[in-house]
Design an enzyme around this catalytic site. Sequence first.
Site: not given
Length: 926
Positions: A510, A513
């Site tokens: 997770d 980005e």
Amino acid sequence: MKSYQKLTAAQPAACRVEEEGAAPVPPGRGKLAPCWVGSGLLVVAVLLSTITVWVLRQVSGGWLGPMPPPKCLLVPESHRFDCYPERGVVVTQELCESRGCCFIQSPPPAQGTRGVPWCFYPPDFPSYTLESLNQTALGVVGLLVRREKTYYPRDIEKLRLDVEFETDTRLHIKIRDAANPRYEVPLDVPRVMKRAENPIYSLNFSWDPFGVLLQRKATGTVLLNTTVAPLIFADQFLQISTSLPSKFLYGLGEHRGSLVHSLDWNTLTLWARDVSPTESFNLYGAHPFYLLMEEGGDAHGVFLLNSNAMEVALQPAPGLTWRTIGGVLDFYIFLGPDPNMVIQQYQQVIGFPAMPPLWALGFHLCRWGYGSSNETWQTVRAMRNYQIPQDAQWNDIDYMDGYRDFTLDSQKFASLPSLVKDLHKHGQRYVMILDPGISSTSPHGSYWPFDEGLRRGLFLNTTQGQPLIGQVWPGFTAFADFSNPDTHQWWLENLQHFYAHVPFDGLWIDMNEPSNFMDGSEDGCPPGELDSPPYTPAVLGDSLSAKTVCASAKQKASVHYNLHNLYGLMEAKATASALIQIRGKRPFVISRSTFPSQGRYSGHWLGDNRSQWKDMYYSIPGLLSFSLFGIPLVGADICGFSGSTSEELCTRWMQLGAFYPFARNHNTQNEKAQDPTAFSPAARTAMKDVLLTRYSLLPFLYTLFHRAHLQGDTVARPLFFEFPWDVATWELDRQFLWGRSLLVTPVLEPGVDSVTGYVPQGTWYDFYTGSSVNSSGEMLKMSAPLEHLNLHVREGSILPTQKPGTTTEVTRGNPLRLIVALSSHATAWGDLFWDDGESLDTFEQGNYSYVVFNVTQNIFTSTVLHVSTEATKVTIGTLSIFGVQKPPSKVLLNGQEKPFSYLDNQVLTVSDLGISLSQGFSLQWL
């Protein structure tokens, strides 16, 4: 200067352009008149545009200023390509004309769109000239020269054009600096050794201005025409535009919206960003690939292999503009001609997806906020108590000590090792979350992951060469640099240490980005053109460093400016590799951030959605888009992540989610539980029943994943993939198919007991009863009480199913039931891939079974094309044949009479077959 061409698909020969491989034309020779559309439609549009401008000026009393030059009035509104795309600037006539562009004010746009650009390129705006063109072994090479500078700094005067005719259905066009190397995406792509012999496309060039004209030979359809606007290639601003042959365009992720994109002045930004899925925002991943349906049902795809911050501007011409702020223009074009083939051809370049372990296709359960391993365990036991299928239990960050990777909360999660042991004893698996931000504040010597990463120099660095410090869940953090191969080894060692205590089965990566609760770093970002480039695409937050790290951060392979969109891919690659080394079995990884080729290493979930009906709908175009991107293992958080679900919403969502390729119910902290055991007996039963339906279909689903791994077939599939000639399917995104055979029509609205869905032309059978529905290609209203999900089997298909158990391990030992859906010609076909469900490379090493099923002339045959010992452990128990027109007098199994049943709805059932899957057989009805 030659004008930009406005060509329609119906007018490929409106002007002469040089054929690929033609002898070079000397500069100043062979230039032709402007190639405007000769069809009258554009003439009308130009006249209307001119009249509109004149009327507005009369009404405005002159405030619009002087009439624009005639060359500007020639450009109809839909064909105005934006010359001033900067956000946050009021574009004045002075600013516009300083760029040498046309300025015409237009009425205000509809809410949420940019509207018609006021500042746009005139037909004679300077561009590149194709100075030379020469044949190569694989295609052609050309030199492009720009003689007049543009309005962005560091124009590149000379470009090299490389065109390779790689296959009959794949074209590769690359434009780069002719003199100096530039950053290119470090993606392994196929290298061809010879030129395509019979391409189904023809490629032509315009010399001055330079442009590419690509056509489909069979239809003459113009797929690309880049002469519609100037090519710009500056150091930090690269732009190329093209006309499109239709408005039916898909892909270009990751975004939330309908499956087909709006071309109404719609800009899609590609820059990985941590934000709850919201319309118009750039989301977690970047996929610069689109698929477009052409009139008549053909399809093509275009992939720009570029990882820099990018935006794609769509306009109603129809037209498209690629804008990126680094790298090169490296295009692959895939000619299909049908949409399935386009996606297969795309994956031949980026790589086919990995074969998941069978347990990955079971039901997964998670939430943030279990609070303890004992509470997690209670949920697992409750699921077992109600005999609700579950293959994997997950934990979010609350299992960690202070939210630090590779640690365990010794108080609240002390029993986690025992829980994992118990899961394994029951044939279940454990998956945990990991984030790439490594806590940097622990006392030296107390937290090995940071200490060792610092010692080895494995973190992103500032321009000053020190670890860049941001803030994520544990507080101040450094960020692992997965572009460094040494980081992969460190990541493996950390996972090995943790696995010794908690033998996990899969990993959930997770925040990759990468996400940062600060903008840039604790010190912000330094001045300079990496963090503040001359042009910033329309990213959320208006800055490249918004809620991520500085673009100027240094990584082993390049600067973060170039690598940002690759961060999740690189982490997934490291994680999958570590799992293989630790467990020696197929890896299971689910990643939030993704990039092309990610399917080789991980699946994806659609992020932090909300418990709302519209979020449930948006999950369908989301999962179908990722099917196009070559990441078939995809799903959304069932019942919604944030907010409170309702019993009705969660029941309907569990029905839909049971048909996500990746099916996980996940919930946030401080909300009521939403696992199936938390609801009333009626809702719980409905959820259990649909999960049992999923588990019964696992042999079919697993075979679909094999075909995805082998040749790039999609698993969850838009209807138009199977019915491309039916224009009514092109915008459907409230239904989908599994493979070519199973139609899923979920309820997506509250308070209803029926659903209206499109049923393509042909005969379809109710999955549960075998009753037939004959459709001419129409919307049909279907009964849908709360406990029912509509599933229909397509004629001509054979689905391998299995008696469901509560885990994939139990299910795979149960007898198979083959569902035969006869076509109007009484034929059918299907197949089954079978292996041990978890070993590496079973197909590549021959450790699998493959069986083909066929029906013709009232004879069902099972043909074993490849066999392994696994097939001897399972039997075929039942054959159900839908659409048998009249009652048989007898049924013969390998020539021996066999009892059967036949129902009025034309379903023939033969039970108690007891035949090993490893043995071929035939069954005839007379």
